[in-house]
Design a protein around this motif. Structure first.
Motif, PDB file in Angstrom:
ATOM      1  N   LEU A 119       7.919  11.186  33.874  1.00  0.00           N
ATOM      2  CA  LEU A 119       9.176  10.911  33.177  1.00  0.00           C
ATOM      3  C   LEU A 119       9.165  11.484  31.762  1.00  0.00           C
ATOM      4  O   LEU A 119      10.156  12.070  31.314  1.00  0.00           O
ATOM      5  CB  LEU A 119       9.422   9.398  33.103  1.00  0.00           C
ATOM      6  N   LEU A 120       8.056  11.313  31.066  1.00  0.00           N
ATOM      7  CA  LEU A 120       7.966  11.836  29.707  1.00  0.00           C
ATOM      8  C   LEU A 120       7.976  13.358  29.687  1.00  0.00           C
ATOM      9  O   LEU A 120       8.587  13.970  28.812  1.00  0.00           O
ATOM     10  CB  LEU A 120       6.735  11.287  28.988  1.00  0.00           C
ATOM     11  N   ARG A 121       7.313  13.972  30.649  1.00  0.00           N
ATOM     12  CA  ARG A 121       7.360  15.438  30.746  1.00  0.00           C
ATOM     13  C   ARG A 121       8.791  15.905  30.974  1.00  0.00           C
ATOM     14  O   ARG A 121       9.257  16.853  30.356  1.00  0.00           O
ATOM     15  CB  ARG A 121       6.461  15.928  31.871  1.00  0.00           C
ATOM     16  N   ASP A 122       9.494  15.225  31.892  1.00  0.00           N
ATOM     17  CA  ASP A 122      10.881  15.588  32.192  1.00  0.00           C
ATOM     18  C   ASP A 122      11.790  15.406  30.978  1.00  0.00           C
ATOM     19  O   ASP A 122      12.789  16.100  30.840  1.00  0.00           O
ATOM     20  CB  ASP A 122      11.415  14.751  33.365  1.00  0.00           C
ATOM     21  N   ALA A 123      11.436  14.470  30.106  1.00  0.00           N
ATOM     22  CA  ALA A 123      12.228  14.209  28.897  1.00  0.00           C
ATOM     23  C   ALA A 123      11.832  15.138  27.744  1.00  0.00           C
ATOM     24  O   ALA A 123      12.373  15.018  26.642  1.00  0.00           O
ATOM     25  CB  ALA A 123      12.063  12.745  28.474  1.00  0.00           C
ATOM     26  N   GLY A 124      10.886  16.039  27.991  1.00  0.00           N
ATOM     27  CA  GLY A 124      10.468  16.968  26.952  1.00  0.00           C
ATOM     28  C   GLY A 124       9.496  16.377  25.948  1.00  0.00           C
ATOM     29  O   GLY A 124       9.355  16.881  24.833  1.00  0.00           O
ATOM     30  N   LEU A 125       8.805  15.319  26.336  1.00  0.00           N
ATOM     31  CA  LEU A 125       7.892  14.622  25.426  1.00  0.00           C
ATOM     32  C   LEU A 125       6.429  14.790  25.830  1.00  0.00           C
ATOM     33  O   LEU A 125       5.583  13.984  25.465  1.00  0.00           O
ATOM     34  CB  LEU A 125       8.252  13.134  25.364  1.00  0.00           C
ATOM     35  N   GLU A 126       6.125  15.854  26.545  1.00  0.00           N
ATOM     36  CA  GLU A 126       4.756  16.067  27.018  1.00  0.00           C
ATOM     37  C   GLU A 126       3.757  16.114  25.859  1.00  0.00           C
ATOM     38  O   GLU A 126       2.629  15.639  25.976  1.00  0.00           O
ATOM     39  CB  GLU A 126       4.669  17.360  27.824  1.00  0.00           C
ATOM     40  N   HIS A 127       4.178  16.632  24.730  1.00  0.00           N
ATOM     41  CA  HIS A 127       3.289  16.736  23.561  1.00  0.00           C
ATOM     42  C   HIS A 127       2.894  15.374  22.991  1.00  0.00           C
ATOM     43  O   HIS A 127       1.940  15.277  22.232  1.00  0.00           O
ATOM     44  CB  HIS A 127       3.956  17.585  22.471  1.00  0.00           C
ATOM     45  N   GLU A 128       3.602  14.322  23.360  1.00  0.00           N
ATOM     46  CA  GLU A 128       3.300  12.972  22.881  1.00  0.00           C
ATOM     47  C   GLU A 128       2.292  12.246  23.768  1.00  0.00           C
ATOM     48  O   GLU A 128       1.723  11.234  23.370  1.00  0.00           O
ATOM     49  CB  GLU A 128       4.580  12.132  22.803  1.00  0.00           C
ATOM     50  N   LEU A 129       2.065  12.745  24.980  1.00  0.00           N
ATOM     51  CA  LEU A 129       1.198  12.070  25.944  1.00  0.00           C
ATOM     52  C   LEU A 129      -0.258  12.084  25.516  1.00  0.00           C
ATOM     53  O   LEU A 129      -0.750  13.063  24.964  1.00  0.00           O
ATOM     54  CB  LEU A 129       1.317  12.737  27.324  1.00  0.00           C
ATOM     55  N   ARG A 130      -0.943  10.984  25.775  1.00  0.00           N
ATOM     56  CA  ARG A 130      -2.392  10.916  25.581  1.00  0.00           C
ATOM     57  C   ARG A 130      -3.049  11.704  26.706  1.00  0.00           C
ATOM     58  O   ARG A 130      -2.506  11.815  27.792  1.00  0.00           O
ATOM     59  CB  ARG A 130      -2.866   9.463  25.616  1.00  0.00           C
ATOM     60  N   PRO A 131      -4.243  12.250  26.458  1.00  0.00           N
ATOM     61  CA  PRO A 131      -4.944  12.985  27.513  1.00  0.00           C
ATOM     62  C   PRO A 131      -5.193  12.092  28.731  1.00  0.00           C
ATOM     63  O   PRO A 131      -5.403  10.886  28.600  1.00  0.00           O
ATOM     64  CB  PRO A 131      -6.262  13.371  26.848  1.00  0.00           C
ATOM     65  N   GLU A 132      -5.189  12.716  29.888  1.00  0.00           N
ATOM     66  CA  GLU A 132      -5.439  11.974  31.121  1.00  0.00           C
ATOM     67  C   GLU A 132      -6.921  11.740  31.315  1.00  0.00           C
ATOM     68  O   GLU A 132      -7.750  12.610  31.041  1.00  0.00           O
ATOM     69  CB  GLU A 132      -4.922  12.751  32.325  1.00  0.00           C
ATOM     70  N   ASN A 133      -7.278  10.560  31.804  1.00  0.00           N
ATOM     71  CA  ASN A 133      -8.643  10.222  32.218  1.00  0.00           C
ATOM     72  C   ASN A 133      -9.714  10.640  31.232  1.00  0.00           C
ATOM     73  O   ASN A 133     -10.704  11.246  31.599  1.00  0.00           O
ATOM     74  CB  ASN A 133      -8.945  10.829  33.591  1.00  0.00           C
ATOM     75  N   GLY A 134      -9.495  10.363  29.959  1.00  0.00           N
ATOM     76  CA  GLY A 134     -10.513  10.631  28.948  1.00  0.00           C
ATOM     77  C   GLY A 134     -10.657  12.084  28.544  1.00  0.00           C
ATOM     78  O   GLY A 134     -11.569  12.435  27.831  1.00  0.00           O
ATOM     79  N   GLN A 135      -9.760  12.956  28.989  1.00  0.00           N
ATOM     80  CA  GLN A 135      -9.819  14.353  28.571  1.00  0.00           C
ATOM     81  C   GLN A 135      -9.429  14.469  27.119  1.00  0.00           C
ATOM     82  O   GLN A 135      -8.684  13.668  26.599  1.00  0.00           O
ATOM     83  CB  GLN A 135      -8.862  15.212  29.408  1.00  0.00           C
ATOM     84  N   THR A 136      -9.935  15.482  26.437  1.00  0.00           N
ATOM     85  CA  THR A 136      -9.568  15.686  25.036  1.00  0.00           C
ATOM     86  C   THR A 136      -8.723  16.912  24.857  1.00  0.00           C
ATOM     87  O   THR A 136      -8.548  17.719  25.684  1.00  0.00           O
ATOM     88  CB  THR A 136     -10.826  15.825  24.167  1.00  0.00           C
TER      89      THR A 136
END
Length: 78
Positions: free
Chosen positions: A61-78
Protein backbone atom coordinates in the motif's frame (compact mmCIF):
# COMPACT_ATOMS: atom_id res chain seq x y z
CA UNK A 1 4.16 -6.56 15.21
CA UNK A 2 6.76 -5.30 12.75
CA UNK A 3 8.03 -1.80 12.17
CA UNK A 4 6.74 -0.33 8.92
CA UNK A 5 7.86 3.32 9.18
CA UNK A 6 9.85 5.46 11.60
CA UNK A 7 9.33 9.23 11.34
CA UNK A 8 9.08 12.53 13.20
CA UNK A 9 6.49 13.86 10.74
CA UNK A 10 3.01 13.96 12.36
CA UNK A 11 1.35 14.64 9.00
CA UNK A 12 2.94 11.55 7.48
CA UNK A 13 1.85 9.46 10.46
CA UNK A 14 -1.71 10.71 10.10
CA UNK A 15 -1.68 9.90 6.39
CA UNK A 16 -0.27 6.42 7.04
CA UNK A 17 -2.91 5.74 9.67
CA UNK A 18 -5.60 6.79 7.20
CA UNK A 19 -4.26 4.46 4.49
CA UNK A 20 -3.92 1.54 6.88
CA UNK A 21 -7.34 2.04 8.49
CA UNK A 22 -9.04 2.25 5.10
CA UNK A 23 -7.42 -1.06 4.11
CA UNK A 24 -8.39 -2.70 7.41
CA UNK A 25 -4.77 -3.23 8.45
CA UNK A 26 -4.20 -3.39 12.20
CA UNK A 27 -1.48 -0.99 13.30
CA UNK A 28 -0.09 0.86 16.30
CA UNK A 29 1.90 4.09 16.57
CA UNK A 30 4.60 3.54 19.19
CA UNK A 31 6.40 6.31 21.06
CA UNK A 32 3.56 8.75 20.46
CA UNK A 33 3.57 9.93 24.06
CA UNK A 34 7.30 10.66 24.09
CA UNK A 35 6.51 14.32 23.32
CA UNK A 36 5.83 14.71 27.04
CA UNK A 37 9.49 13.94 27.70
CA UNK A 38 10.96 15.84 24.77
CA UNK A 39 8.85 18.98 25.12
CA UNK A 40 7.04 18.61 21.77
CA UNK A 41 10.24 19.12 19.78
CA UNK A 42 9.61 15.99 17.65
CA UNK A 43 13.12 14.72 18.24
CA UNK A 44 12.09 11.14 19.04
CA UNK A 45 10.72 9.37 15.97
CA UNK A 46 7.39 7.60 16.15
CA UNK A 47 7.21 4.03 14.88
CA UNK A 48 4.26 2.73 12.90
CA UNK A 49 3.92 -0.98 13.67
CA UNK A 50 1.80 -3.45 11.74
CA UNK A 51 0.71 -7.01 12.55
CA UNK A 52 3.21 -9.45 11.08
CA UNK A 53 0.54 -11.21 9.04
CA UNK A 54 -0.36 -7.91 7.31
CA UNK A 55 3.11 -6.38 6.81
CA UNK A 56 3.38 -7.33 3.12
CA UNK A 57 0.00 -5.78 2.32
CA UNK A 58 0.93 -2.64 4.26
CA UNK A 59 4.28 -2.31 2.45
CA UNK A 60 2.51 -2.73 -0.89
CA UNK A 61 0.00 0.00 0.00
CA UNK A 62 2.78 2.43 0.86
CA UNK A 63 4.63 1.64 -2.36
CA UNK A 64 1.42 2.25 -4.32
CA UNK A 65 1.01 5.58 -2.51
CA UNK A 66 4.52 6.64 -3.55
CA UNK A 67 5.94 6.34 -0.03
CA UNK A 68 8.43 3.54 -0.63
CA UNK A 69 11.28 5.79 0.54
CA UNK A 70 9.66 5.95 4.01
CA UNK A 71 9.60 2.16 4.52
CA UNK A 72 11.93 0.49 7.00
CA UNK A 73 14.15 -2.23 5.52
CA UNK A 74 12.59 -5.67 5.33
CA UNK A 75 13.73 -8.45 7.67
CA UNK A 76 16.68 -6.59 9.16
CA UNK A 77 18.16 -5.49 5.83
CA UNK A 78 20.05 -2.21 5.81
Amino acid sequence: MEELVRTNDPVLISFLESILEEAGIKHFVADGNMSILEGSLAMIPRRVLVDSDQIRQARMLLRDAGLEHELRPENGQT
